[in-house]
Every structure is written in C-alpha cells, then in structure tokens.
Enzyme design. Structure first.
Site: not given
Ligand SMILES: NC(=O)c1ccc[n+]([C@@H]2O[C@H](COP(=O)([O-])OP(=O)(O)OC[C@H]3O[C@@H](n4cnc5c(N)ncnc54)[C@H](OP(=O)(O)O)[C@@H]3O)[C@@H](O)[C@H]2O)c1
Length: 295
Positions: A58, A218, A222, A231
């Site tokens: 990351y 996600f 999603g 969105p």
């Molecule tokens: N094992 C794997 O392969 C893998 C893959 C992907 C991710 N991960 C882990 O899982 C975590 C979660 O996944 P993710 O970060 O991709 O997705 P997520 O938590 O589902 O969503 C993050 C997205 O939503 C936005 N967001 C977050 N909180 C929000 C809110 N309250 N209102 C509006 N928008 C919001 C964020 O933008 P902003 O920054 O603008 O808030 C970002 O674009 C990652 O951070 C990582 O640590 C693991």
C-alpha cells in the site's frame, strides 16, 4: 455523540481481543499531504480502533501524485510514524503473497523466498520484531492455485517467531481447508458487501464454526471495488439510511457487522470526517425488517 469503536463489540482474533470496527490503511497513501494520513491514523486509535489492516504494497505511486520526485508514501511507514511506540492491544494485520516485478506489477505468486522477504519488509517498515497477523493474499489461478506450499512457508516463519498469527485472503473454502491442515487460521479476508460476492455467506458460516474472523474488504466500495466509494447505493440502502439519519456508507458498514459476530469491518479512508462517520456506524443497530429489506 460519543464516537467509539467499542460500540461495534469485540472479537477474539486468536489470543487478542479487538473491536469489530477496525481501519483499513489502503486509502491513506494517495493524499500527497502526509500529515492528513498521520491525523487519520492517530484519530482512529483515539476513537478506540485497535485493529488496523495494512500491506507493504500500500503505497503512493512516487512522483506521479504531485509529491517530490522519488517520494513514495508507504502505509506501513505512515502507521509507524503516526503510532509507534504502538499502544498496548493494537493489532496490525498485514498481507503478503503477490509477487511483483517493476515491469509487470503483481503478476505471480510469491515464492517461499519472496514471502520471507515480504515479511521482512513489513517488519522493517512497521519497526517491529514480530508481525501480529499476516494474511497470505493469493491471486486465484484456476487449476493451479493450491496454497499448501505458500501457507506452509508462512507457517515456518511463524515457527521462527517472525509472525504471531496467520490468515488467508482472496480465498475459497477449499483454501481454508488446505490452510487449516497446516496451521491455525485466525482470519479470512475476502471482498464482500451488500452488493458484492454474496455467495460468501457459506464461507462466513464455516469461519464462524471454527472461531475464525471473516474480514471483508470493499464493504463500502462494494461493486466499485478499488475505484472507491459506491455511488449507486440501492433504494433500500438509501431508505434505511434516512430512517437512521445515517449515510448510505454507514448503513453498508452496519450491515456488514450484522452478518455475524465473527465479521470484522476494516473501512478504508484517507478523509478525517469519513473516519469518524465510519466508526460511528458501529453503533447502528438494524432491525430484522431493515436487514430483510437490505437483502
Ligand atoms: N486483502 C485484499 O486483497 C484487500 C484488497 C483491498 C483492500 N483491502 C483492505 O480493506 C480495506 C477496505 O477496502 P477499501 O479501502 O478498498 O474499500 P472500502 O473501505 O469499502 O471503501 C473505501 C472507499 O470508500 C470511500 N469512503 C470511505 N468511507 C467513506 C464515507 N464515510 N463516506 C463516503 N466515502 C467513504 C473511500 O474514500 P475516502 O478516502 O475519500 O474516504 C474509498 O474510496 C482497505 O483499506 C485495505 O486495508 C484488502
């Protein structure tokens, strides 16, 4: 309102208890202002978060985001800068597995030697002698994706004292069976959300039977996956959000936590107000009717 990660309840991640509302560090590197990332991480811990998900890969693409030439922001280094010396009880979960080369990116499964090097990189970046939890993150390749050798290599590193607990990521139930035959599995980390990969319900159940945490990524994004925020929340999500005076993103997180006591949330954000909103979502209780309407 008193925002605290404790409102989401607890789960024993192996031998350590964490709050079910955690934090994902993948979204803290894009902002070229590293002080915002530091602020988000410190605020998360202040609000009670004691489970942070990260990876050595990351990082910001150095030089392409308006930062100084050659400067790369690594999530692990930001975590260390923000939080070391680490507070008691903080669990940092990292992941290894994708092999990488400069030309093709993440294109192959890491060899045992590469896995060891990746573990050592995480140890160095985080500034610790032993990693709390390491997930073997696989890239599924039909017909040739057994994890026996790779998970065995990580079990050896655990035996050598470099890792406390092991997990697996991007896996199916047969991968879980393979891993369990080699070493204890503390967590399974897969993509899963209201509108994403609902066939995972069976894997969540199997994890629950074995006291294994299921940690979806996600949950907010999603079907939009890496691109970010969703969105197109469904009408049902919008309606339940309005009933609770909450945002659709908060309802997505609340729904996630209602999928089982072993389900942990790790929402990712680089935005301080989104962070507070996300942690507050751990206090939202959905009724059976609301859950049914969300599908
Ligand atoms: N094992 C794997 O392969 C893998 C893959 C992907 C991710 N991960 C882990 O899982 C975590 C979660 O996944 P993710 O970060 O991709 O997705 P997520 O938590 O589902 O969503 C993050 C997205 O939503 C936005 N967001 C977050 N909180 C929000 C809110 N309250 N209102 C509006 N928008 C919001 C964020 O933008 P902003 O920054 O603008 O808030 C970002 O674009 C990652 O951070 C990582 O640590 C693991």
């Amino acid at each position: 309102m008193n925002i605290t990660a404790t409102a989401a309840g607890d789960w024993a991640l192996g031998d350590v208890v964490v709050h079910r509302m955690g934090f994902g560090a993948m979204r803290i590197t894009p902002n070229s202002d590293r002080s915002v990332a530091i602020q988000v991480l410190r605020r998360a811990v202040e609000l009670g978060v004691n489970h942070i998900d990260t990876a050595a890969f990351y990082r910001s693409p150095g030089g392409t985001l308006g930062v100084g030439e050659g400067e790369v922001r690594y999530a692990n280094e930001l975590i260390r800068e923000a939080l070391a010396p680490y507070p008691d009880g903080l669990v940092i979960t990292t992941k290894v597995g994708p092999g990488e080369d400069p030309e093709r990116g993440f294109h192959h499964a890491a060899t045992a030697a590469e896995l060891r090097a990746q573990v050592e990189t995480n140890l160095r970046q985080l500034g610790v002698d032993c990693l709390d939890v390491v997930n073997l993150r696989i890239m599924k390749k039909p017909g040739a994706d057994s994890i026996v050798e790779r998970f065995g290599a990580l079990a050896d590193l655990r035996g050598a004292g470099l890792i406390r607990q092991l997990g697996i990521s991007n896996v199916r139930t047969d991968h879980l069976d393979e891993a369990l035959a080699i070493a204890p599995v503390t967590c399974v980390q897969n993509s899963y959300a209201i509108d994403l990969r609902r066939e995972e319900d069976e894997l969540i159940r199997r994890c629950a039977e074995r006291d294994i945490a299921y940690v979806p990524f996600f949950a907010i994004a999603g079907a939009q996956r890496e691109t970010g925020t969703a969105p197109d929340h469904s009408g049902a999500v919008e309606k339940v959000a309005a009933q609770h005076g909450a945002s659709p993103q908060q309802i997505r997180l609340a729904w996630t936590l209602h999928q089982g006591p072993n389900v942990l949330a790790i929402p990712g954000t680089g935005n301080p107000s989104h962070l507070e909103e996300n942690i507050a979502a751990g206090a939202i209780r959905l009724s059976p009717d609301e859950l049914a309407s969300l599908g």
